[in-house]
Design a protein around this motif. Sequence first.
Motif, PDB file in Angstrom:
ATOM      1  N   ASP A 188      -8.257   2.772 -11.455  1.00  0.00           N
ATOM      2  CA  ASP A 188      -9.216   3.882 -11.588  1.00  0.00           C
ATOM      3  C   ASP A 188     -10.113   3.974 -10.359  1.00  0.00           C
ATOM      4  N   LEU A 189     -10.595   2.813  -9.902  1.00  0.00           N
ATOM      5  CA  LEU A 189     -11.489   2.812  -8.751  1.00  0.00           C
ATOM      6  C   LEU A 189     -10.764   3.286  -7.493  1.00  0.00           C
ATOM      7  N   ALA A 190      -9.499   2.890  -7.336  1.00  0.00           N
ATOM      8  CA  ALA A 190      -8.719   3.335  -6.172  1.00  0.00           C
ATOM      9  C   ALA A 190      -8.549   4.844  -6.182  1.00  0.00           C
ATOM     10  N   ARG A 191      -8.296   5.405  -7.357  1.00  0.00           N
ATOM     11  CA  ARG A 191      -8.170   6.862  -7.453  1.00  0.00           C
ATOM     12  C   ARG A 191      -9.494   7.547  -7.124  1.00  0.00           C
ATOM     13  N   MET A 192     -10.592   6.949  -7.594  1.00  0.00           N
ATOM     14  CA  MET A 192     -11.911   7.509  -7.299  1.00  0.00           C
ATOM     15  C   MET A 192     -12.199   7.445  -5.800  1.00  0.00           C
ATOM     16  N   GLY A 193     -11.788   6.343  -5.162  1.00  0.00           N
ATOM     17  CA  GLY A 193     -11.989   6.210  -3.729  1.00  0.00           C
ATOM     18  C   GLY A 193     -11.189   7.227  -2.942  1.00  0.00           C
ATOM     19  N   ASP A 194      -9.929   7.418  -3.332  1.00  0.00           N
ATOM     20  CA  ASP A 194      -9.096   8.422  -2.656  1.00  0.00           C
ATOM     21  C   ASP A 194      -9.699   9.815  -2.823  1.00  0.00           C
ATOM     22  N   MET A 195     -10.198  10.091  -4.030  1.00  0.00           N
ATOM     23  CA  MET A 195     -10.786  11.408  -4.286  1.00  0.00           C
ATOM     24  C   MET A 195     -12.076  11.600  -3.473  1.00  0.00           C
ATOM     25  N   PRO A 208     -23.331  -1.453   0.680  1.00  0.00           N
ATOM     26  CA  PRO A 208     -23.643  -0.060   0.376  1.00  0.00           C
ATOM     27  C   PRO A 208     -24.800   0.046  -0.606  1.00  0.00           C
ATOM     28  N   PHE A 209     -25.132   1.272  -0.967  1.00  0.00           N
ATOM     29  CA  PHE A 209     -26.246   1.514  -1.882  1.00  0.00           C
ATOM     30  C   PHE A 209     -25.798   1.698  -3.334  1.00  0.00           C
ATOM     31  N   GLU A 210     -24.530   1.591  -3.608  1.00  0.00           N
ATOM     32  CA  GLU A 210     -24.012   2.023  -4.902  1.00  0.00           C
ATOM     33  C   GLU A 210     -23.602   0.858  -5.807  1.00  0.00           C
ATOM     34  N   HIS A 211     -23.430   1.196  -7.066  1.00  0.00           N
ATOM     35  CA  HIS A 211     -22.815   0.301  -8.046  1.00  0.00           C
ATOM     36  C   HIS A 211     -21.936   1.150  -8.941  1.00  0.00           C
ATOM     37  N   GLN A 212     -20.700   0.707  -9.117  1.00  0.00           N
ATOM     38  CA  GLN A 212     -19.778   1.410 -10.012  1.00  0.00           C
ATOM     39  C   GLN A 212     -19.751   0.684 -11.367  1.00  0.00           C
ATOM     40  N   PRO A 213     -20.227   1.330 -12.433  1.00  0.00           N
ATOM     41  CA  PRO A 213     -20.334   0.658 -13.742  1.00  0.00           C
ATOM     42  C   PRO A 213     -19.000   0.617 -14.482  1.00  0.00           C
ATOM     43  N   LEU A 214     -17.963   0.151 -13.785  1.00  0.00           N
ATOM     44  CA  LEU A 214     -16.656   0.027 -14.426  1.00  0.00           C
ATOM     45  C   LEU A 214     -16.517  -1.354 -15.034  1.00  0.00           C
ATOM     46  N   GLY A 215     -15.767  -1.446 -16.078  1.00  0.00           N
ATOM     47  CA  GLY A 215     -15.578  -2.717 -16.768  1.00  0.00           C
ATOM     48  C   GLY A 215     -15.721  -2.505 -18.258  1.00  0.00           C
ATOM     49  N   THR A 234     -14.507  -5.296 -21.091  1.00  0.00           N
ATOM     50  CA  THR A 234     -14.888  -6.598 -21.624  1.00  0.00           C
ATOM     51  C   THR A 234     -15.804  -7.322 -20.654  1.00  0.00           C
ATOM     52  N   LEU A 235     -15.456  -7.287 -19.361  1.00  0.00           N
ATOM     53  CA  LEU A 235     -16.258  -7.904 -18.306  1.00  0.00           C
ATOM     54  C   LEU A 235     -16.745  -6.827 -17.348  1.00  0.00           C
ATOM     55  N   ASP A 236     -17.874  -7.090 -16.694  1.00  0.00           N
ATOM     56  CA  ASP A 236     -18.351  -6.176 -15.663  1.00  0.00           C
ATOM     57  C   ASP A 236     -17.407  -6.214 -14.475  1.00  0.00           C
ATOM     58  N   ILE A 237     -17.518  -5.221 -13.597  1.00  0.00           N
ATOM     59  CA  ILE A 237     -16.570  -5.095 -12.504  1.00  0.00           C
ATOM     60  C   ILE A 237     -16.647  -6.282 -11.536  1.00  0.00           C
ATOM     61  N   SER A 238     -17.840  -6.868 -11.362  1.00  0.00           N
ATOM     62  CA  SER A 238     -17.966  -8.028 -10.469  1.00  0.00           C
ATOM     63  C   SER A 238     -17.179  -9.213 -11.010  1.00  0.00           C
ATOM     64  N   SER A 239     -17.319  -9.481 -12.309  1.00  0.00           N
ATOM     65  CA  SER A 239     -16.574 -10.586 -12.909  1.00  0.00           C
ATOM     66  C   SER A 239     -15.084 -10.298 -12.901  1.00  0.00           C
ATOM     67  N   GLN A 240     -14.717  -9.039 -13.121  1.00  0.00           N
ATOM     68  CA  GLN A 240     -13.302  -8.671 -13.052  1.00  0.00           C
ATOM     69  C   GLN A 240     -12.746  -8.993 -11.668  1.00  0.00           C
ATOM     70  N   ARG A 281     -12.258  -7.801   0.775  1.00  0.00           N
ATOM     71  CA  ARG A 281     -13.694  -8.042   0.706  1.00  0.00           C
ATOM     72  C   ARG A 281     -14.223  -7.527  -0.630  1.00  0.00           C
ATOM     73  N   TYR A 282     -15.351  -8.106  -1.045  1.00  0.00           N
ATOM     74  CA  TYR A 282     -15.967  -7.686  -2.302  1.00  0.00           C
ATOM     75  C   TYR A 282     -16.308  -6.200  -2.273  1.00  0.00           C
ATOM     76  N   ASP A 283     -16.924  -5.724  -1.172  1.00  0.00           N
ATOM     77  CA  ASP A 283     -17.307  -4.309  -1.115  1.00  0.00           C
ATOM     78  C   ASP A 283     -16.092  -3.401  -1.158  1.00  0.00           C
ATOM     79  N   GLU A 284     -14.965  -3.842  -0.583  1.00  0.00           N
ATOM     80  CA  GLU A 284     -13.748  -3.044  -0.626  1.00  0.00           C
ATOM     81  C   GLU A 284     -13.208  -2.939  -2.048  1.00  0.00           C
ATOM     82  N   GLY A 285     -13.470  -3.967  -2.851  1.00  0.00           N
ATOM     83  CA  GLY A 285     -12.922  -3.996  -4.199  1.00  0.00           C
ATOM     84  C   GLY A 285     -13.729  -3.236  -5.221  1.00  0.00           C
ATOM     85  N   VAL A 286     -15.046  -3.051  -4.991  1.00  0.00           N
ATOM     86  CA  VAL A 286     -15.894  -2.550  -6.079  1.00  0.00           C
ATOM     87  C   VAL A 286     -16.677  -1.286  -5.737  1.00  0.00           C
TER      88      VAL A 286
END
Length: 503
Positions: free
Chosen positions: A479-486, A103-110, A112-118, A129-134
């Motif tokens: 939080d990300l799951a709630r954002m995705g549902d919304m 996708p074209f997006e990045h979610q700046p969640l995280g 102590t660690l960034d969302i990718s490392s999380q 999949r990574y895209d499904e997770g972030v």
Amino acid sequence: MAEARKSMVIVGGGSAGWMTAIYLNRRFNLAGRHMDITVIESPDIGIIGVGEATVHSVRFFFAQMGLDEAELLKETNGAFKLGILFRNWMKPVDGRPHEYFHPFEHQPLGRTLDISSQWLTSERAGAERYDEGVSLSAPLMKARHGPKTMTSRAYQGVVPYGYHIDATLMARFLRRKAIEAGVRHVEATVADVDCDGATIKAVVTNDGDRFEGDIFVDCTGFRGLLIDRLKADNWESFEDALPCNRAVALQRELAPGEAPKPYTTATALTNGWAWQIDLVNRQGTGYVYDGNRLTPEEAEAELRAFLGPEAKVLKCTHLDMKVGCRREFWVGNCIATGLAGGFIEPLESTGLHLINLAAGLMGTHLSGAPDQSVRDSFNRLMRGYYQDLKQFIVLHYCLTDRDDSDFWRAAPATVDHTPWLKAQLEAWRRKICEFSDLSGSFSTIFTDENYRYILYGMDHRPDLWTRADPAETEAIFADLARMGDMAVKNTAPHGDYLRQLHM
């Protein structure tokens, strides 16, 4: 004493000619007329017009030009694009075809660690999949929802998005808007270029008409009619790293009741890959392949078999692709853009993006009296853009584990032609890909965030010692799951939105 107006002659229409014309006309003539711009477009030479997907930044170009987004989409049979779904770029796993989404997006969640490392250091990496997770785009894509709510403002959505547009119709739309804004349109075929050393004095049409100018822009496609007259040995081939040099493009009807998908699909075949791009009225599809391993007839047969016997094909076109770029895009008083300047295979839909970049650089580099230092600056930046895109496209190939054809067995070695990427891939086995890795490059749209979607989608993941706090990880992904549902709840099904738009 008022300075005399400058004149620019753009040879060739299509996406390159009209995007350049409308941009430079707006830049130089918005507050008084400072440059006369003429586009000479041949009625006898058609545009290639098969690159029908865009990256998300192109919507900012349209917005900057003052174009109405709804009108643009209506006039081009357009749809929205959340990203690209890649299929079969690696071997199946447990009997399931390989897939990942870019996708074209990045979610700046995280915290102590960034969302990718999380994600990498949690158990999620083995379950999704990574895209499904972030990302939010992945659930939208699965639900077949577009990026818009029914009340979204122009050029805005819940996630970044690009377009699927009919390239021929887009050129016509931009032509009309450019002419309305004061660009001169001449319908003629250029037959000769009158040069004095490294300077073009005029172009001459088949009718004998002569057009002089201060600056000439070559938008004549792979022919490079103007730029080739000024400088020989001015092409750097990328075919050692990117061997796909041919394409067969088909247009097929959408099946009754088939809603356009809000994403591009790129499916790996035996000697390259096939794109599928849905417009409101049809699907554009094509096979980009290595012409040294496959004949055009074999490629067309494989693409038709991939689409299935029920596909109703409307049009078929075979293309030779000149993969690489100019060593000098600007020679004397001539600037090459679009296919005349260079070509990277359309795996990441960068054709219009590169035209946009070149037009922007023309705007800044033509703001004063251009000398060789200005030309050198333009050439350095444009070469850098193409080199960066080359290595990003190589990334998609070199991580494959497919071994079912000579093409795929050779694909991992393409990284040998991009030394920086080869070194980084070793580092990225032990650390995440981060902003600092690419911050000194010419990258204009594909950043560390984009690289991570490809790296982790192709299973090139680092072995990290760091471990995330389980409670923090759970909170972030909840939080990300709630954002995705919304996002799914608030957006419209893609087909419903387009039906309302195109009524």
